[in-house]
Design a protein around this motif. Structure first.
Motif, short mmCIF file in Angstrom:
data_model
loop_
_atom_site.label_atom_id
_atom_site.label_comp_id
_atom_site.label_asym_id
_atom_site.label_seq_id
_atom_site.Cartn_x
_atom_site.Cartn_y
_atom_site.Cartn_z
N PHE A 91 -10.25 0.39 3.78
CA PHE A 91 -9.38 0.81 4.87
C PHE A 91 -8.82 -0.44 5.56
O PHE A 91 -9.57 -1.34 5.93
CB PHE A 91 -10.14 1.68 5.87
CG PHE A 91 -10.63 2.98 5.29
CD1 PHE A 91 -9.75 4.02 5.08
CD2 PHE A 91 -11.96 3.13 4.93
CE1 PHE A 91 -10.19 5.23 4.53
CE2 PHE A 91 -12.42 4.33 4.39
CZ PHE A 91 -11.53 5.37 4.19
N LEU A 92 -7.50 -0.46 5.74
CA LEU A 92 -6.82 -1.64 6.28
C LEU A 92 -6.35 -1.40 7.71
O LEU A 92 -5.89 -0.31 8.06
CB LEU A 92 -5.61 -1.99 5.41
CG LEU A 92 -5.87 -2.20 3.92
CD1 LEU A 92 -4.56 -2.51 3.20
CD2 LEU A 92 -6.88 -3.31 3.69
N ASP A 93 -6.45 -2.43 8.51
CA ASP A 93 -6.02 -2.40 9.90
C ASP A 93 -4.50 -2.39 9.97
O ASP A 93 -3.84 -3.38 9.66
CB ASP A 93 -6.60 -3.64 10.62
CG ASP A 93 -6.20 -3.73 12.07
OD1 ASP A 93 -5.51 -2.82 12.57
OD2 ASP A 93 -6.59 -4.71 12.72
N GLY A 94 -3.93 -1.25 10.38
CA GLY A 94 -2.48 -1.14 10.47
C GLY A 94 -1.87 -1.87 11.63
O GLY A 94 -0.63 -1.98 11.74
N SER A 112 -8.43 -3.56 -8.47
CA SER A 112 -8.81 -2.24 -8.98
C SER A 112 -9.36 -1.32 -7.90
O SER A 112 -9.74 -0.19 -8.19
CB SER A 112 -9.86 -2.40 -10.09
OG SER A 112 -11.01 -3.09 -9.60
N THR A 113 -9.41 -1.79 -6.65
CA THR A 113 -9.97 -1.01 -5.56
C THR A 113 -8.87 -0.29 -4.80
O THR A 113 -7.81 -0.86 -4.52
CB THR A 113 -10.75 -1.92 -4.59
OG1 THR A 113 -11.69 -2.70 -5.33
CG2 THR A 113 -11.50 -1.10 -3.56
N GLU A 114 -9.11 0.95 -4.44
CA GLU A 114 -8.14 1.74 -3.69
C GLU A 114 -7.99 1.19 -2.27
O GLU A 114 -8.97 0.89 -1.60
CB GLU A 114 -8.58 3.20 -3.63
CG GLU A 114 -7.65 4.09 -2.82
CD GLU A 114 -8.17 5.50 -2.65
OE1 GLU A 114 -7.55 6.27 -1.89
OE2 GLU A 114 -9.21 5.82 -3.26
N LEU A 115 -6.73 1.09 -1.80
CA LEU A 115 -6.45 0.63 -0.45
C LEU A 115 -5.86 1.77 0.37
O LEU A 115 -5.03 2.54 -0.12
CB LEU A 115 -5.45 -0.54 -0.48
CG LEU A 115 -5.86 -1.76 -1.30
CD1 LEU A 115 -4.78 -2.84 -1.21
CD2 LEU A 115 -7.20 -2.32 -0.84
N ASP A 116 -6.31 1.89 1.62
CA ASP A 116 -5.86 2.98 2.48
C ASP A 116 -5.53 2.41 3.87
O ASP A 116 -6.43 2.17 4.67
CB ASP A 116 -6.97 4.04 2.59
CG ASP A 116 -6.49 5.29 3.29
OD1 ASP A 116 -5.41 5.27 3.91
OD2 ASP A 116 -7.20 6.32 3.22
N PRO A 117 -4.24 2.19 4.16
CA PRO A 117 -3.86 1.67 5.48
C PRO A 117 -4.14 2.69 6.59
O PRO A 117 -3.87 3.88 6.44
CB PRO A 117 -2.35 1.42 5.34
CG PRO A 117 -2.10 1.34 3.87
CD PRO A 117 -3.09 2.28 3.25
#
Length: 281
Positions: A91-94, A112-117
């Motif tokens: 999870f990314l800091d928007g 290869s890792t899923e990113l979720d903003p």
């Protein structure tokens, strides 16, 4: 040595590297199978082990290959092996620049890792806390925070587990200052640096650095000031409270919210660096 002989050596080295990578993946799979059903199996992210490996890598490194390139290759290999077969999401800091967060995530956790903003740091804390143990959060480290997002950190949810960049280099790639969050069974006691959620109903003490306390981030409101503090892991919570008091004001709240391995100076011999700038009133 002739050019053709050098190229032959390169081909042989490439083959050995590939064979070693395949062997490492097989051993990692065997290790995961051996740990299956244990508490260790749920912890795909182990920052303490990663930090030790990077330190050892720096100690044995020589030659002209840039440290940053070696670190990126190493991290990509580690993630590819340890996260295989898992559903890990970052999870990314928007609240930070997306391109900087993407660079950070890819450098440290591979492609290869899923990113979720997420919308902001508080949302990252919530997302990690509500997800499985394989979730990781990246929060940009700003001196002045828009909100005291660290209030949401807890022993039953997300905790601070690492600080980035880990290897400090001049003009390095992926250099956005950030904290890594993840879930843990409990607060880790053997970290180099302990992180605290501290709150004062008045102003932030002006001599925290004199007591060896780094202010990672702070937030001012009409009711006082919140701060995220970094203190030597050798000090107990009572020691930390006494240090804050000696700096000028006893906090109303002082709560452990994680810890991390101290970043190291890649330009020297790998000695740990600990410090930072004191925020200005």
């Amino acid at each position: 040595m002739k050019t053709v002989d050098l190229r032959t050596r390169v081909d042989e080295i490439d083959m050995r590297i590939h064979e070693a990578l395949m062997e490492r993946a097989e051993v990692e799979t065997a290790l995961q199978n051996a740990d299956s059903g244990t508490a260790v199996a749920a912890l795909t992210y182990r920052p303490d082990r990663d930090a030790d490996s990077v330190r050892q890598m720096l100690e044995r490194h020589r030659g002209t290959l840039p440290i940053a390139a070696v670190e990126q290759i190493w991290r990509d290999i580690i993630c590819a092996c340890t996260l295989q077969g898992t559903e890990t999401v970052i999870f990314l800091d928007g609240g930070a620049e997306l391109i900087d967060m993407l660079d950070l995530a890819r450098f440290y956790f591979g492609f290869s890792t899923e990113l979720d903003p997420c919308s902001d740091a508080s949302d990252v804390v919530d997302a990690v806390g509500l997800s499985s143990g394989n979730a990781i959060g990246l929060v940009a480290l700003n001196e002045r925070a828009d909100l005291p997002w660290w209030r949401g950190l807890s022993e039953t949810g997300a905790l601070v587990r690492a600080r980035l960049p880990f290897v400090m280099l001049d003009e390095r790639p992926a250099d956005l200052p950030a904290l890594v969050l993840s879930r843990a069974d409990n607060l880790v006691d053997n970290t180099d640096v302990t992180v605290y959620d501290a709150r004062w109903s008045d102003v932030l003490p002006g001599k925290l650095m004199d007591q060896g306390i780094e202010v990672l981030s702070f937030f001012r409101s009409g009711s006082g000031v919140d701060a995220l503090l970094a203190i030597s892991g050798e000090l107990t919570e009572e020691d930390a409270l006494a240090a804050c008091t000696a700096a000028g004001a006893r906090p109303d709240v002082l709560r452990r919210v994680g810890g991390y391995a101290a970043p190291i100076d890649g330009e020297t011999d790998g000695d740990d660096e600990f410090g930072g700038e004191e925020p200005q009133d």
